[in-house]
Enzyme design. Structure first.
Site: not given
Ligand SMILES: CCCCCCCCCCCCCCCCCCCCCC(=O)SCCNC(=O)CCNC(=O)[C@H](O)C(C)(C)COP(=O)(O)OP(=O)(O)OC[C@H]1O[C@@H](n2cnc3c(N)ncnc32)[C@H](O)[C@@H]1OP(=O)(O)O
Ligand SMILES: Cc1cc2nc3c(=O)[nH]c(=O)nc-3n(C[C@H](O)[C@H](O)[C@H](O)COP(=O)(O)OP(=O)(O)OC[C@H]3O[C@@H](n4cnc5c(N)ncnc54)[C@H](O)[C@@H]3O)c2cc1C
Length: 663
Positions: A144, A330, A424
């Site tokens: 995260s 149901q 995500e």
């Molecule tokens: C067969 C052939 C086929 C061919 C054809 C094929 C076609 C195929 C097509 C296939 C399709 C398949 C689909 C895929 C499948 C998926 C599978 C699953 C994959 C899963 C992958 C993953 O799992 S991958 C890792 C994801 N891991 C996270 O998801 C981390 C979460 N953690 C955060 O996301 C940040 O860490 C978190 C919390 C924001 C704090 O971040 P931080 O501490 O830096 O941020 P702050 O809270 O301080 O925020 C600072 C300022 O940034 C702003 N802000 C923050 N985020 C922003 C953002 N995204 N955009 C804009 N603004 C953003 C915020 O609003 C604040 O704005 P302000 O300053 O103005 O208030």
């Molecule tokens: C099937 C699968 C596929 C994935 N694929 C990819 C990939 O392709 N690429 C990639 O980079 N990553 C991938 N990931 C990783 C995924 O993006 C992370 O697991 C996800 O972003 C959650 O982060 P974490 O595991 O650190 O959870 P943590 O942040 O450790 O969460 C643990 C607990 O803490 C809580 N918590 C954490 N922070 C806070 C906060 N600030 N306030 C309150 N509660 C909080 C959460 O709600 C949760 O209950 C995948 C994960 C899975 C399960």
């Protein structure tokens, strides 16, 4: 043999044009034609068989996935499928694979964060699959908290290279899909270090494996992280672990759209916001919302068809027993899920529009709508995936004992789907992002005019004191009454949080202390978005006999179900009285009766093939019992009448019991 349709009597009851609804569900006549054609192509090709998936060992399962992915690619190339057709093919093949990350994250990351030159160099290779990429962001210690990542990318001005390194165990990349066994390249996220200064996290293209023999390149340690939840399910994916030991890459492999490092070792920030480094996540969250309706509709289709087939109790004078779908309990569990599937379909469509809009604006250097796009994608991803995961499990229970069989398709669907609540972006962490956006909006009221999905905040004074005008149950069918109740609840919850926050000297401390309330306010806001977009959809012209009426019923069910479920919020904020809540419930019951004759036709409108559904309970013809009976005999455990292990473990036991009995 003639095929008997056991659900024909149900289909005959329907009061609307199912073919027209199929087009509404698909989005357009073109989308319907495409979807219909590709789903049939996949279903009729034995190369895409999937009914044995839950019985294979991990190694066999994975190899079979590699075979299918290669076969899918061959089909795409041989048939000259367009990008749109290829994406549909992947969808209907219905098997998570490394290709999802290659096309779904690696390619979009290069497109969104790479410069024009970088795109020209890397995209052609990726499009032809001459390289296979993954998205390596998450580490063992941090997922995260992206800013907490530990992997480093240190610029070496001597050689014009970056040195990618994993300094600690917790900095090992952990989870990326496709990384474990397949990817040749990764977008690896690392802290950019230039001249000893840390410039935060950035993406780098790193080659992991040889393009000749697939062995890891020097300095790379890589493998799979092990079995995951459920049989079959997400175990088709090679989620991986990766460590870098001072791996050198050329400078131009840093993705440089957001910031650059020059040959002289100067760091430069371009005028696009830093948050664009997170852009790929915004894109994927949007696709996950669209996918939620697919997963939920699939489970709902299975549970609805089976509920019409299954009979239990209520036989009179030896007549048939009651179809379980006729029980009000149901209906009250199933029909809100049916309505949610439609609601999520339309919110997915709208979010796609919003994403396209923000992307066009970004290209024109207009960043004004980025915060709203982030809040919407984060919040709706959270809301729809939570409801879908819970909904699939509810559908399993709605199918009674048989729902627990793998042949019902529901256990695997749940196991594949449930990580969507975590990947995500963890769903709670994402709602806290929405809450931050809402608190910022409230604090700027009077200074900055709220627009878009927070436009309702312009009427905050009215919403803080308005009273619900509902007097009879039917009044709840008025979209304005519904909208106002949801707007008032969302506004009051946000304003209450903002007022409580102002009592803290340190806002961050206050935010942490009040985070559970803030999450609830964020949920209220996101539910309002879904409700209001569903209502907006119904203001458009919708062709087809009775189609619009059915959608109105579903919209009202979705909305009143939420009101019923969250009536604590509505009552405690004074938006409605207990009398209003009770009238809403009366109306809901009457809506369930209206949807009942159309239930089967409403799930037929999803146009799913039996192959895609992968469920005996949900098969189109409803011929459930013979199929269940036959499938049982196909289980490998029934290959022999006497099981392996009988002589070793059963017979000695039985003999021992006989001896004891004689004593
Ligand atoms: C067969 C052939 C086929 C061919 C054809 C094929 C076609 C195929 C097509 C296939 C399709 C398949 C689909 C895929 C499948 C998926 C599978 C699953 C994959 C899963 C992958 C993953 O799992 S991958 C890792 C994801 N891991 C996270 O998801 C981390 C979460 N953690 C955060 O996301 C940040 O860490 C978190 C919390 C924001 C704090 O971040 P931080 O501490 O830096 O941020 P702050 O809270 O301080 O925020 C600072 C300022 O940034 C702003 N802000 C923050 N985020 C922003 C953002 N995204 N955009 C804009 N603004 C953003 C915020 O609003 C604040 O704005 P302000 O300053 O103005 O208030
Ligand atoms: C099937 C699968 C596929 C994935 N694929 C990819 C990939 O392709 N690429 C990639 O980079 N990553 C991938 N990931 C990783 C995924 O993006 C992370 O697991 C996800 O972003 C959650 O982060 P974490 O595991 O650190 O959870 P943590 O942040 O450790 O969460 C643990 C607990 O803490 C809580 N918590 C954490 N922070 C806070 C906060 N600030 N306030 C309150 N509660 C909080 C959460 O709600 C949760 O209950 C995948 C994960 C899975 C399960």
């Amino acid at each position: 043999m003639e095929r008997v349709d056991h659900l024909a009597h149900e289909r005959n009851k329907s009061e609307f044009d199912v073919d027209a609804m199929k087009i509404v569900w698909a989005g357009s006549p073109h989308a319907f034609e495409l979807s219909d054609r590709i789903s049939k192509l996949v279903a009729s090709d034995p190369g895409f068989r999937k009914d044995n998936r839950t019985m294979l060992s991990r190694k066999d399962l994975f190899k079979n996935t590699l075979r299918k992915a290669a076969y899918a690619w061959k089909t795409i190339v041989d048939l000259h499928l367009s990008e749109e057709e290829a994406a549909k093919l992947r969808f209907y093949v219905d098997e998570p694979a490394y290709t999802d990350l290659h096309w779904g994250m690696f390619v979009p990351a290069i497109k969104g964060q790479g410069t024009d030159e970088q795109q020209q160099k890397w995209l052609p290779l990726a499009y032809k699959m001459q390289i296979i990429g993954c998205y390596a962001q998450t580490e063992l210690g941090h997922g995260s908290n992206v800013q907490g990542l530990e992997t480093t990318a240190t610029f070496d001005p001597q050689t014009d290279e970056f040195i990618i390194h994993s300094p600690t165990l917790t900095s090992s990349k952990w989870w990326p899909g496709g990384l474990g066994k397949v990817a040749t390249h990764a977008i690896a996220y690392a802290r950019l270090i230039v001249g000893g200064r840390d410039y935060g996290v950035n993406g780098f293209i790193v080659q992991l494996r040889s393009l000749e023999d697939h062995s890891p390149l020097p300095g790379i340690t890589v493998g799979d992280i092990g079995m995951k939840f459920g049989n079959g399910a997400y175990n088709t994916m090679d989620n991986g672990v990766l460590q870098f030991d001072h791996v050198r890459i050329p400078r131009d492999q840093m993705l440089m759209r957001v910031s650059q490092v020059t040959r002289e070792g100067k760091y430069k920030q371009s005028d696009v916001p830093r948050q664009l480094v997170y852009g790929t996540m915004v894109y994927v969250r949007q696709t996950i919302v669209a996918d939620a309706s697919c997963a939920l509709s699939r489970a709902v289709c299975i549970a609805t068809r089976y509920s019409a087939v299954r009979r239990q109790f209520g036989s009179q004078n030896g007549g048939p027993e009651t179809q379980v779908i006729d029980y009000k309990t149901q209906q009250s569990r199933l029909f809100p899920l049916l309505a949610s599937a439609y609601a999520f379909r339309f919110i997915g469509e709208w979010l796609k529009w919003l994403y396209t809009d923000v992307t066009q604006r970004l290209q024109a250097n207009d960043f004004s709508t980025l915060p709203e796009a982030h809040a919407c994608t984060a919040g709706l991803k959270s809301l729809t995936t939570t409801a879908t995961a819970d909904g699939i499990e509810e559908c399993r229970k709605l199918c009674g004992g048989h729902g627990y069989l793998c042949s019902s398709g529901l256990p695997e669907l749940f196991a594949v789907y449930v990580p969507a609540c975590t990947y995500e972006g963890d769903n709670t962490v994402l709602l806290l992002q929405v809450a931050r956006f809402l608190m910022k909006t409230v604090s700027q009221l009077g200074v900055k005019k709220p627009v878009g999905t927070i436009g309702y905040m312009t009427r905050v004074d009215h919403l803080m004191q308005c009273r619900c005008g509902v007097q009879r149950a039917e009044d709840w069918l008025n979209p304005s009454a519904l909208l106002e109740a949801f707007e008032a609840r969302a506004a009051r919850m946000s304003v209450a949080c903002a007022q409580n926050l102002s009592n803290f000297d340190n806002p961050e401390e206050g935010f942490a202390e009040l985070s559970a309330d803030l999450v609830e306010a964020a949920v209220a806001h996101c539910q309002l978005i879904i409700v209001s977009k569903f209502i907006e959809k119904l203001q458009q012209e919708i062709p087809g006999k009775g189609v619009k009426q059915q959608l109105e019923v579903l919209c009202n069910i979705y909305t009143l179900f939420l009101l019923h479920k969250h009536q604590g919020d509505f009552l405690s904020t004074g938006c409605i009285t207990p009398k209003h809540a009770s009238l809403a419930n009366d109306q809901l019951r009457s809506l369930y009766s209206q949807v009942r004759p159309n239930a089967i036709a409403l799930v037929d409108a999803f146009n799913y093939t039996d192959h895609f559904l992968g469920s005996i309970l949900g098969c189109y013809d409803g011929n459930v019992y013979p199929k269940l009976y036959e499938a049982a005999w196909e289980d490998p455990l029934n290959d022999s009448v006497v099981p392996d292990g009988y002589h070793q473990y059963i017979r000695p036991l039985l003999k021992q019991q006989i001896r004891t009995a004689r004593l």
